[in-house]
Design a protein around this motif. Structure first.
Motif, mmCIF file in Angstrom:
data_model
loop_
_atom_site.group_PDB
_atom_site.id
_atom_site.type_symbol
_atom_site.label_atom_id
_atom_site.label_comp_id
_atom_site.label_asym_id
_atom_site.label_seq_id
_atom_site.Cartn_x
_atom_site.Cartn_y
_atom_site.Cartn_z
ATOM 1 N N TYR A 284 -10.632 5.135 -7.919
ATOM 2 C CA TYR A 284 -11.268 3.874 -7.579
ATOM 3 C C TYR A 284 -12.263 3.466 -8.656
ATOM 4 O O TYR A 284 -12.923 4.294 -9.263
ATOM 5 C CB TYR A 284 -12.030 3.987 -6.261
ATOM 6 C CG TYR A 284 -11.186 4.296 -5.051
ATOM 7 C CD1 TYR A 284 -10.189 3.422 -4.635
ATOM 8 C CD2 TYR A 284 -11.402 5.454 -4.303
ATOM 9 C CE1 TYR A 284 -9.423 3.693 -3.512
ATOM 10 C CE2 TYR A 284 -10.648 5.732 -3.175
ATOM 11 C CZ TYR A 284 -9.657 4.857 -2.774
ATOM 12 O OH TYR A 284 -8.905 5.124 -1.664
ATOM 13 N N GLU B 12 -11.029 3.947 -15.746
ATOM 14 C CA GLU B 12 -10.168 4.773 -14.896
ATOM 15 C C GLU B 12 -9.252 5.665 -15.743
ATOM 16 O O GLU B 12 -9.031 6.834 -15.410
ATOM 17 C CB GLU B 12 -9.326 3.880 -13.976
ATOM 18 C CG GLU B 12 -10.134 3.150 -12.907
ATOM 19 C CD GLU B 12 -10.738 1.844 -13.376
ATOM 20 O OE1 GLU B 12 -11.216 1.061 -12.528
ATOM 21 O OE2 GLU B 12 -10.751 1.571 -14.601
ATOM 22 N N SER C 52 -14.324 -0.499 -10.400
ATOM 23 C CA SER C 52 -14.611 -1.936 -10.252
ATOM 24 C C SER C 52 -15.371 -2.257 -8.973
ATOM 25 O O SER C 52 -15.013 -3.159 -8.219
ATOM 26 C CB SER C 52 -13.303 -2.734 -10.321
ATOM 27 O OG SER C 52 -12.675 -2.546 -11.568
ATOM 28 N N ARG D 223 -17.078 -4.425 -12.383
ATOM 29 C CA ARG D 223 -16.399 -4.615 -13.662
ATOM 30 C C ARG D 223 -17.288 -5.358 -14.648
ATOM 31 O O ARG D 223 -17.280 -5.065 -15.852
ATOM 32 C CB ARG D 223 -15.089 -5.387 -13.418
ATOM 33 C CG ARG D 223 -14.418 -5.952 -14.645
ATOM 34 C CD ARG D 223 -13.835 -4.889 -15.527
ATOM 35 N NE ARG D 223 -13.209 -5.474 -16.717
ATOM 36 C CZ ARG D 223 -12.840 -4.793 -17.780
ATOM 37 N NH1 ARG D 223 -13.016 -3.487 -17.823
ATOM 38 N NH2 ARG D 223 -12.276 -5.390 -18.809
ATOM 39 N N PHE E 99 -2.212 0.881 -20.873
ATOM 40 C CA PHE E 99 -3.653 1.148 -20.940
ATOM 41 C C PHE E 99 -3.983 2.559 -21.407
ATOM 42 O O PHE E 99 -5.010 2.777 -22.047
ATOM 43 C CB PHE E 99 -4.287 0.864 -19.579
ATOM 44 C CG PHE E 99 -3.984 -0.514 -19.057
ATOM 45 C CD1 PHE E 99 -3.858 -1.586 -19.931
ATOM 46 C CD2 PHE E 99 -3.787 -0.748 -17.705
ATOM 47 C CE1 PHE E 99 -3.559 -2.860 -19.475
ATOM 48 C CE2 PHE E 99 -3.489 -2.012 -17.230
ATOM 49 C CZ PHE E 99 -3.371 -3.074 -18.110
ATOM 50 N N SER F 247 -16.328 5.219 -11.732
ATOM 51 C CA SER F 247 -15.104 5.477 -10.971
ATOM 52 C C SER F 247 -15.340 6.598 -9.975
ATOM 53 O O SER F 247 -16.289 7.377 -10.095
ATOM 54 C CB SER F 247 -13.940 5.854 -11.900
ATOM 55 O OG SER F 247 -14.128 7.147 -12.446
ATOM 56 N N PHE G 48 -0.177 0.791 -16.750
ATOM 57 C CA PHE G 48 -1.074 1.931 -16.914
ATOM 58 C C PHE G 48 -0.551 2.852 -18.014
ATOM 59 O O PHE G 48 -1.327 3.486 -18.715
ATOM 60 C CB PHE G 48 -1.183 2.717 -15.609
ATOM 61 C CG PHE G 48 -2.086 2.088 -14.587
ATOM 62 C CD1 PHE G 48 -2.504 0.781 -14.687
ATOM 63 C CD2 PHE G 48 -2.519 2.820 -13.493
ATOM 64 C CE1 PHE G 48 -3.336 0.202 -13.742
ATOM 65 C CE2 PHE G 48 -3.353 2.259 -12.533
ATOM 66 C CZ PHE G 48 -3.755 0.951 -12.662
ATOM 67 N N PRO H 211 -8.098 -3.718 -19.680
ATOM 68 C CA PRO H 211 -8.187 -3.345 -18.257
ATOM 69 C C PRO H 211 -8.104 -1.834 -18.033
ATOM 70 O O PRO H 211 -7.451 -1.107 -18.776
ATOM 71 C CB PRO H 211 -6.969 -4.052 -17.638
ATOM 72 C CG PRO H 211 -6.648 -5.167 -18.574
ATOM 73 C CD PRO H 211 -6.992 -4.652 -19.937
ATOM 74 N N PHE H 212 -8.815 -1.390 -17.017
ATOM 75 C CA PHE H 212 -8.704 -0.036 -16.471
ATOM 76 C C PHE H 212 -9.022 1.071 -17.484
ATOM 77 O O PHE H 212 -8.555 2.196 -17.332
ATOM 78 C CB PHE H 212 -7.308 0.192 -15.870
ATOM 79 C CG PHE H 212 -7.089 -0.557 -14.587
ATOM 80 C CD1 PHE H 212 -7.528 -0.047 -13.372
ATOM 81 C CD2 PHE H 212 -6.439 -1.776 -14.593
ATOM 82 C CE1 PHE H 212 -7.331 -0.744 -12.186
ATOM 83 C CE2 PHE H 212 -6.240 -2.489 -13.417
ATOM 84 C CZ PHE H 212 -6.689 -1.975 -12.204
ATOM 85 N N GLN H 213 -9.830 0.777 -18.484
ATOM 86 C CA GLN H 213 -10.157 1.817 -19.457
ATOM 87 C C GLN H 213 -11.052 2.899 -18.868
ATOM 88 O O GLN H 213 -10.909 4.079 -19.215
ATOM 89 C CB GLN H 213 -10.793 1.193 -20.691
ATOM 90 C CG GLN H 213 -9.839 0.315 -21.483
ATOM 91 C CD GLN H 213 -8.625 1.071 -21.981
ATOM 92 O OE1 GLN H 213 -8.693 1.760 -22.996
ATOM 93 N NE2 GLN H 213 -7.504 0.948 -21.284
ATOM 94 N N LYS I 27 2.897 -2.433 -11.881
ATOM 95 C CA LYS I 27 1.504 -2.166 -12.236
ATOM 96 C C LYS I 27 1.365 -0.855 -13.000
ATOM 97 O O LYS I 27 0.683 -0.781 -14.030
ATOM 98 C CB LYS I 27 0.638 -2.128 -10.975
ATOM 99 C CG LYS I 27 -0.853 -1.919 -11.271
ATOM 100 C CD LYS I 27 -1.689 -1.883 -10.011
ATOM 101 C CE LYS I 27 -3.170 -1.656 -10.346
ATOM 102 N NZ LYS I 27 -4.012 -1.540 -9.140
#
Length: 561
Positions: free
Chosen positions: A175, A201, A177, A185, A32, A133, A519, A197-199, A515
């Protein structure tokens, strides 16, 4: 022109989804962080610092804006004067050296005032849908003071110390979503820049790294006056953002089987596509060789004090030598070189080495791989709806497909059910305890899908194969979560871990690494079987230096001539 074969299938879930292998995954083109930097460079994002009101004690706030083609995101950072005795990486901490939020848009003065009353409190504060976030970070005790002292005296920091730590601050939580009132989200999921995902963050961490660099320089300038010097950009590039990750993250991949499937399936599809190439061009082979040499540098710089990781690193260094020797032969010139390499690695290298190969072969093929990033989010809401018409026989088949290995296991054996997952009352965070030593069984969370699948499978034995599963659930509602997961496996074949998550020997750090590899983390450093440290964005260009040319391979250290 490249030629393909249909003979190279994706690796089987039963092979990929073992914890030991998941705990050996490395970053890759689909990680990510790299998705973010590629997109920002390709789309011509611009960056600015609209506020930096920090006093001589290092207290105040700053605002960093990242402007894309359609909208702007702003990191609002608060710096604090934290007594050393209050500095803790534990989730139960109540104060930090710095706290952050990623704001959706450009904050007004009223927004800054509101955020100043809430962001430093983290969970105890209140944030709104304007915030994407919530995060916090602590200084590295070993490096922070040293860098400021050296710069203030007109000298650069010691490179050995820089390399041994790798970061000036480490986050203890990022943190998003919807947590603690932040935007759900769904608010950003359809935005092009946030589709992967998680862009949000990752963007928060990327901008945090810039703030940390600026803060340490600011404090050095105030201390040293005219004698102070600017941190060498090459040294600054080496510094990432550290992260301490514990059990709170481990259940994520169990609780999100469809999402995790999408990550794994995208990577496996990418590996399959590259393995199916009949030939590799000279430029593709050369890029692989160059990045292999740069990966070797990264492995040599990887440090850990954990016995298991020390042994894995020892094996990986042996693997790197063997890989280089293999690659210098004539195999890369033959047909299907990448398939040959993967097959050879499976028979020769450790899991660490095999999965490094799996990541490295993707690097020359952005045109085949990068488009898969659009498949990695979880947009299949229908997968969560139980199909009550499906027959019990079909459900049993689905359970057998994902958990056949667990159906004959003795789940009454203390070794097989030694652990129990629960949620702490104090911080509402996941914890793992000893089932037979602590009074936690009554609070157990459904994080043992293999055991629960075996129980549901046995309960289904008395039902006729043609009966609808709705009839079974009417009398056995306690198995709803297992039936839902079984049906999800139709859409998510890589959604289930093929290991016992409550055994006496389970290592949650394998779940954490799986996970964090997506990232884009590197240099995983377990501190126990339940938490580890990583570094994020080490080597990445800072916003003012980001270009399409340097937006991708920054994760590999440069080979110095």
């Amino acid at each position: 022109m490249k030629q393909f074969t249909n003979e190279v299938a994706r690796r089987e879930p039963a092979f990929v989804m073992r914890l030991k292998r998941l705990g050996s995954l490395h970053q890759c083109r689909l990680s990510f962080m790299r998705i973010l930097t590629r997109r920002m460079a390709c789309d011509g994002w611009t960056f600015s610092r609209s506020a930096f009101e920090i006093d001589a004690r290092g207290v105040g706030h700053a605002v960093y804006a990242a402007k894309g083609p359609n909208r702007t995101y702003s990191l609002v950072a608060f710096a604090h004067d934290l007594p050393s005795e209050m500095r803790s990486d534990r989730v139960i901490a109540e104060a930090w050296d710095a706290t952050f939020t990623l704001f959706d848009g450009v904050p007004t003065a009223d927004d800054i005032e509101r955020l100043s009353r809430n962001i430093p409190l983290q969970e105890a504060g209140r944030i709104s849908e304007q915030e994407l976030s919530l995060s916090r970070a602590n200084r590295s005790v070993r490096l922070w003071g040293h860098v400021i002292d050296q710069l203030a005296k007109g000298q650069q920091p010691d490179l050995e110390k820089i390399n041994s730590v790798g970061y000036l601050m480490r986050t203890t939580a990022v943190y998003g979503s919807g947590k603690f009132g932040a935007a759900d989200r769904d608010k950003i999921a359809t935005r092009d820049e946030m589709q992967a995902p998680f862009q949000a963050e990752m963007l928060s961490v990327y901008l945090t790294r810039t703030f940390v660099r600026d803060l340490v320089q600011h404090l050095a300038n105030l201390r040293g006056g005219d004698a102070a010097v600017t941190l060498d950009p090459a040294i600054a590039r080496q510094l990432g953002i550290g992260n301490s990750t514990g059990l709170g993250m481990a259940p994520f991949i169990i609780n999100h089987p469809v999402l995790f499937n999408n990550w794994i399936m995208a990577r496996e599809e990418a590996i399959s596509r590259v393995r199916a190439l009949k030939y590799a061009s000279s430029s593709e082979r050369q890029l692989f060789w160059n990045l292999l040499a740069r990966s070797k540098l990264s492995v040599e710089a990887w440090r850990s004090k954990h016995p298991r990781q020390i042994e894995k690193l020892r094996q990986l260094k042996v693997d790197m030598t063997a890989l280089a020797e293999w690659y210098q032969g004539d195999a890369p010139d033959q047909e299907y070189p990448w398939d040959r390499l993967v097959r050879w690695s499976g028979n020769t290298l450790s899991e660490e080495g095999q999965e490094l190969v799996g990541s490295l072969i993707l690097e020359p093929y952005g045109h085949l791989v990068d488009g898969l990033e659009s498949c990695m989010a979880d947009g299949n809401s229908e997968a969560f709806t139980i199909d009550g018409v499906m027959t019990t026989g079909d459900v049993r088949s689905l359970i057998r497909e994902s958990f056949g290995w667990a159906l004959d296991m003795n789940w009454n054996d203390p070794e097989n059910c030694a652990r129990a997952w629960y949620v702490s009352e104090e911080k509402l965070e996941p914890r793992m305890g000893e089932r037979f030593e602590e009074p936690i069984a009554d609070y157990e969370q459904p994080l043992a899908p293999a055991r629960d699948a075996a129980l549901a499978f046995r309960a289904l034995e008395i039902f006729e194969p043609h009966q609808p599963i709705a009839e079974f659930l009417a009398s056995h509602p306690e198995h709803r979560h297992t039936i839902r997961r079984a049906q999800m496996s139709q859409y998510a074949p890589y959604g289930e871990i093929r290991d016992n998550t409550i055994s006496a020997t389970v290592l949650p750090i394998d779940m954490l690494r799986a996970k964090l590899s997506f990232f884009g983390a590197t240099h995983f450093d377990p501190r126990s079987d339940r938490w580890l440290r990583i570094c994020m964005f080490s080597g990445a260009p800072y916003p003012e230096d980001l270009t399409e040319k340097n937006a991708d391979f920054w994760v590999f250290p440069e080979v110095k001539n």
